[in-house]
Every structure is written in structure tokens, then in C-alpha cells.
Design a protein around this motif. Structure first.
Motif, PDB file in Angstrom:
ATOM      1  N   VAL A  36      25.628  46.118  30.087  1.00  8.77           N
ATOM      2  CA  VAL A  36      24.712  46.142  31.221  1.00  8.77           C
ATOM      3  C   VAL A  36      25.184  45.170  32.289  1.00  8.77           C
ATOM      4  O   VAL A  36      25.526  44.017  32.000  1.00  8.77           O
ATOM      5  CB  VAL A  36      23.281  45.774  30.780  1.00  8.77           C
ATOM      6  N   VAL A  37      25.210  45.649  33.520  1.00 11.42           N
ATOM      7  CA  VAL A  37      25.489  44.799  34.667  1.00 11.42           C
ATOM      8  C   VAL A  37      24.370  45.007  35.676  1.00 11.42           C
ATOM      9  O   VAL A  37      23.959  46.142  35.928  1.00 11.42           O
ATOM     10  CB  VAL A  37      26.867  45.122  35.290  1.00 11.42           C
ATOM     11  N   THR A  44      27.661  51.849  22.178  1.00  6.62           N
ATOM     12  CA  THR A  44      28.649  52.611  22.937  1.00  6.62           C
ATOM     13  C   THR A  44      29.444  51.672  23.846  1.00  6.62           C
ATOM     14  O   THR A  44      29.110  50.500  24.001  1.00  6.62           O
ATOM     15  CB  THR A  44      27.961  53.674  23.802  1.00  6.62           C
ATOM     16  N   ASP A  45      30.478  52.211  24.471  1.00  5.87           N
ATOM     17  CA  ASP A  45      31.258  51.453  25.452  1.00  5.87           C
ATOM     18  C   ASP A  45      30.788  51.718  26.879  1.00  5.87           C
ATOM     19  O   ASP A  45      31.425  51.290  27.839  1.00  5.87           O
ATOM     20  CB  ASP A  45      32.740  51.822  25.343  1.00  5.87           C
ATOM     21  N   ALA A  46      29.669  52.432  27.025  1.00  3.94           N
ATOM     22  CA  ALA A  46      29.171  52.768  28.357  1.00  3.94           C
ATOM     23  C   ALA A  46      28.784  51.508  29.128  1.00  3.94           C
ATOM     24  O   ALA A  46      28.365  50.501  28.548  1.00  3.94           O
ATOM     25  CB  ALA A  46      27.972  53.696  28.243  1.00  3.94           C
ATOM     26  N   ARG A  47      28.916  51.602  30.436  1.00  5.06           N
ATOM     27  CA  ARG A  47      28.552  50.503  31.332  1.00  5.06           C
ATOM     28  C   ARG A  47      27.406  50.996  32.225  1.00  5.06           C
ATOM     29  O   ARG A  47      27.565  51.967  32.978  1.00  5.06           O
ATOM     30  CB  ARG A  47      29.768  50.094  32.171  1.00  5.06           C
ATOM     31  N   GLU A  71      16.680  44.830  26.911  1.00  6.51           N
ATOM     32  CA  GLU A  71      17.211  44.443  25.603  1.00  6.51           C
ATOM     33  C   GLU A  71      17.823  45.643  24.887  1.00  6.51           C
ATOM     34  O   GLU A  71      18.920  45.543  24.314  1.00  6.51           O
ATOM     35  CB  GLU A  71      16.095  43.841  24.751  1.00  6.51           C
ATOM     36  N   ARG A  72      17.122  46.776  24.922  1.00  6.75           N
ATOM     37  CA  ARG A  72      17.626  47.967  24.234  1.00  6.75           C
ATOM     38  C   ARG A  72      18.898  48.471  24.884  1.00  6.75           C
ATOM     39  O   ARG A  72      19.857  48.868  24.187  1.00  6.75           O
ATOM     40  CB  ARG A  72      16.563  49.072  24.236  1.00  6.75           C
ATOM     41  N   LEU A  73      18.948  48.470  26.200  1.00  7.43           N
ATOM     42  CA  LEU A  73      20.172  48.901  26.884  1.00  7.43           C
ATOM     43  C   LEU A  73      21.335  47.983  26.521  1.00  7.43           C
ATOM     44  O   LEU A  73      22.460  48.450  26.305  1.00  7.43           O
ATOM     45  CB  LEU A  73      19.944  48.913  28.396  1.00  7.43           C
ATOM     46  N   ARG A  74      21.073  46.680  26.445  1.00 14.12           N
ATOM     47  CA  ARG A  74      22.144  45.734  26.093  1.00 14.12           C
ATOM     48  C   ARG A  74      22.597  45.903  24.645  1.00 14.12           C
ATOM     49  O   ARG A  74      23.753  45.644  24.311  1.00 14.12           O
ATOM     50  CB  ARG A  74      21.680  44.295  26.325  1.00 14.12           C
TER      51      ARG A  74
END
Length: 432
Positions: free
Chosen positions: A260-261, A231-234, A252-255
Motif C-alpha cells: 500500500v502506498v 500478493t505482490d500488487a501495489r 490494515e487488510r489491504l496492507r
């Protein structure tokens, strides 16, 4: 990648120090070591990372299932994997060290306290090996590491007493500078109180690295996990001394699925521009004053009221509450998103593998969905009478009266640490 498991005869036998000495010995011998930890712990892996220079993999049958364990292991990198066990080898109904060794078909090296024994060390190892057969367990005990053992006659007596098929892989000398200080929740973190480098180097000289490499073997292949679209989510992930309990596989999964910031609330960072927030567990009680002054928590309060999805686990749950009171009785204002006041206690309030069932669709599960996780906390919650909960607790303690998952707006806070293998963080990303 070949690997083996370092299992203990009991808790407190010195598995962590033995594992660190083996990592150091193998690294000095030119091997690229991938550390791992059986069980849901966050603290021991921080020490692994300090010595190995890479994140330690979490391997837990309850959190991940056998396929999940194999997939997580398969994501490892290096020449050899060392898996530190949890408690005693056979202890734990949710996910024991033996269960992890069976799931991966890895050999076991037994860490034994040899401070007052020689032949008794051999008898202990023999008992642990034979117990596997009598209990119908597929456990292959192949070697021993003698913890707190002297050299000379002491070491030789252990070697000579060992039964056939059990290799003597080395000893950890009895040294005061090989002790890691502890506190509530366990040891100090690896970046706070690392082992003395000279002491660890000296201990590693007594490890038979080549024999360890010979005994290690590879696990069965992992099944492929279902593909999920990026996705393009941040997503803003809190990462500092107050929020330091995040599994490497989670980030890792979120990235893999979003941008991810990271931000550090205790260091004065404000909340970054984002579509969702993840507050991991950690030690907010040790940094309550800094969190009370944090602009990031103020921003989370404002953004959460506007509907920003926020997910907090354990320490993150506490930071999302109204107040946090330390064991000294000092009370500090937190984000105030969730209707609960938290107070630290002298003794732990919950320690178990957890099974939750969703009452309704949440950030991490669909209605009637099941989440498996782990809880370990010293705080208690005083929850407002009109509080809403997302989960019924089928195993574990939860927040209050058999429930967990405080929810307000699009914010969810839980005492339960979950692993991405059960789909919770995919659900979080999909909800943004």
C-alpha cells in the motif's frame, strides 16, 4: 483486553465528549487506552485518535457480524478498551449500541444529561437497566457518567439517588469549551477541531478511573478468519482532507494482502505507480477546486481508461464523476471516469445500513454476491442514460432507481461504505 461500552440515553447527549474525557483520564492514570466506536461512523473515531494516539476500532453488527466484531476487537492493543455508542443505547435496527454490547458481552456505562436533574438521572438509569430485562436483552448497565453536571450538591444528589448496583463514575462539567463544532455529516474531524486540551484535562479530573477499570471485562474469544494469500500488487490509497473516511481495518487488510502506498490529491500528489486505486469517502465537496486542479485525478482518468482497477466509495464516487457542484452552485470538473454529475444538497439524501446484491462480478463481489455496508451523503447524482450499474439495492437508497455501483472500464464507484469483514477488499485485491 477488558473493555466497556459508553452508551447514551439519546443522540446529542454528549457521548463523544464523555468518551474523550474518559480516554484522557485513563491515559493520565497510566493506562494504555484502545478507543472504539459502535456504528459505522468515521468522524467520532477521528477525535478518539487525537486523544488516545491510536486508531479507533469500528464495531458494527450489520457491517461485520458478531464474529467480525469480535475479530476486530481482538486486533486491539492496550490495557482497556472504551467503546463509544451510537444514538441512544437501544436505537437502531441494523446495529445498535446494545447489539454491540451483547455481541462482546461488555458492561454498559450510561451517559445521561444531568443538566436539570438529580433523582431523575437515577430514574433514567434504572429505566434503561430494567428495560433490558423486559425486552429480553442481555444488557448489563453497571454505571453512569453525568454529562453537564455541576459538583457539590448537584453531584451528591445524583450519587445518593442511584440504585444499588449502579456506580457513579464521574461527571462532565457544563463548559462551553467542551463543545465540538458540527457541519453536514456530523462533527468536524478530530484534526480540524480537537477539544481544547486544558478543558479536556479539567473535565477528566472528575472521572473515577479505577472504578472504570474494575468494571471492565473481556469479551468472548474471536473465531479465526480464513487465511488469504499475500500478493505482490501495489495499491494506491488516497488519504487527505478530501478522502479521510477509511476504516483502520480496511487499510490494515489491504496492507496484509498487498503493498500500500498513500497519496494526497489535494496536496498536489500525482497518482503513484500502482496496480489498483482506492478512493475512500470524505469531503471532496469542501476541496472541489483543489481536486479540479489535481494531477492525480487526471492520471486516474487516463489510467482508468487503460483498464486500471479503481474503487471509489461515496466521496471517492463523486470524485470519479464528471462534475461536482457545491451548495453555492459552483461546479468543478472531476476525473470524468464515471458517467454522472454530482450536486450537493442542503439536506442529507440517504442515511441507512445498506444491503447490495451484485448483478455481475465486480471489483468487490462475485455475481449474486451480497455486500453489507452503510450510506450517509448529502449529494445527489444525475446519471447518464447509458450508465451501467453493478448492484441492486435490497436495503438503502443507492445511486438511482434502486441501483448502486456505477461501473466503467475496471472502475467501480458506490455510495456504500463497506468493511473488510465482508470480504469486499479481499475481492478487490484478488481482482488486481
Amino acid at each position: 483486553m477488558n473493555g466497556l461500552v459508553l452508551g447514551g440515553t439519546s443522540s446529542g447527549v454528549g457521548k463523544t465528549v464523555a468518551t474523550l474525557a474518559c480516554i484522557r483520564a485513563l491515559s493520565d492514570a497510566g493506562y494504555d487506552v484502545q478507543p472504539a466506536k459502535a456504528g459505522p461512523d468515521f468522524i467520532d473515531p477521528s477525535h478518539h485518535r487525537a486523544v488516545a494516539g491510536r486508531p479507533s476500532r469500528t464495531l458494527d453488527c450489520w457491517l461485520q457480524g458478531e464474529d467480525g466484531i469480535r475479530r476486530n476487537y481482538a486486533r486491539s492493543e492496550g490495557d482497556i478498551c472504551l467503546v463509544e455508542g451510537v444514538m441512544g443505547l437501544y436505537d437502531g435496527d441494523g446495529s445498535s449500541t446494545a447489539m454491540v454490547a451483547e455481541a462482546l458481552d461488555l458492561p454498559v456505562v450510561l451517559v445521561v444529561d444531568a443538566s436539570a436533574g438529580m433523582e431523575s438521572v437515577a430514574a433514567t438509569v434504572l429505566g434503561f437497566r430494567e428495560y433490558a430485562a423486559t425486552a429480553g436483552r442481555d444488557i448489563d448497565v453497571v454505571g453512569v457518567l453525568a454529562q453537564r453536571a455541576h459538583g457539590g450538591r448537584h453531584e451528591q444528589g445524583i450519587r445518593e439517588a442511584l440504585p444499588d448496583g449502579i456506580a457513579f463514575l464521574g461527571r462532565i462539567p457544563p463548559r462551553g469549551d467542551l463543545e465540538i463544532p458540527g457541519r453536514h455529516l456530523g462533527l468536524h474531524m478530530g484534526d480540524e477541531s480537537p477539544l481544547d486540551d486544558d478543558a479536556l484535562a479539567a473535565a477528566s479530573e472528575h472521572i473515577d478511573t479505577e472504578r472504570i477499570v474494575e468494571l471492565a471485562r473481556s469479551p468472548p474469544p474471536a473465531t479465526e478468519s480464513p487465511e488469504r494469500p499475500r500478493t505482490d500488487a501495489r495499491i494506491a490509497v488516497a488519504s487527505d482532507a478530501a478522502f479521510c473516511f477509511a476504516y483502520p481495518a480496511t487499510v490494515e487488510r489491504l496492507r496484509e494482502r498487498a503493498n500500500v502506498v498513500t497519496f494526497a490529491p489535494t496536496a498536489g500528489d500525482d497518482l503513484p505507480n500502482c496496480d489498483g486505486v482506492y478512493l475512500p469517502g470524505g469531503y471532496p465537496e469542501l476541496h472541489a477546486e483543489a481536486l479540479a486542479d489535481s494531477s492525480a485525478l487526471d492520471s486516474i482518468e487516463t489510467r482508468a481508461a487503460d483498464g486500471l482497477p479503481v474503487f471509489g466509495e461515496c466521496g471517492g464516487l463523486m470524485a470519479l464523476g464528471e462534475t461536482l457542484t457545491t451548495v453555492d452552485g459552483d461546479s468543478y470538473e472531476m476525473a470524468g471516469v464515471l458517467p454522472a454529475a454530482f450536486e450537493m444538497c442542503e439536506r442529507y439524501q440517504a442515511l441507512d445500513h445498506v444491503r447490495l446484491r451484485a448483478r455481475r462480478k465486480t471489483l468487490t463481489a462475485d455475481t449474486d454476491g451480497i455486500l453489507r455496508g452503510h450510506e450517509f451523503h448529502y449529494s445527489s447524482a444525475d446519471v447518464d442514460s447509458d450508465a451501467r450499474f453493478a448492484f441492486d439495492v435490497e436495503r438503502g437508497d443507492g445511486i438511482a432507481d434502486g441501483t448502486d455501483g456505477l461501473t466503467e472500464y475496471q472502475t467501480l464507484g458506490t455510495y456504500c461504505h463497506v468493511h473488510p469483514a465482508n470480504g469486499a477488499f479481499d475481492g478487490f485485491v484478488d481482482s488486481l
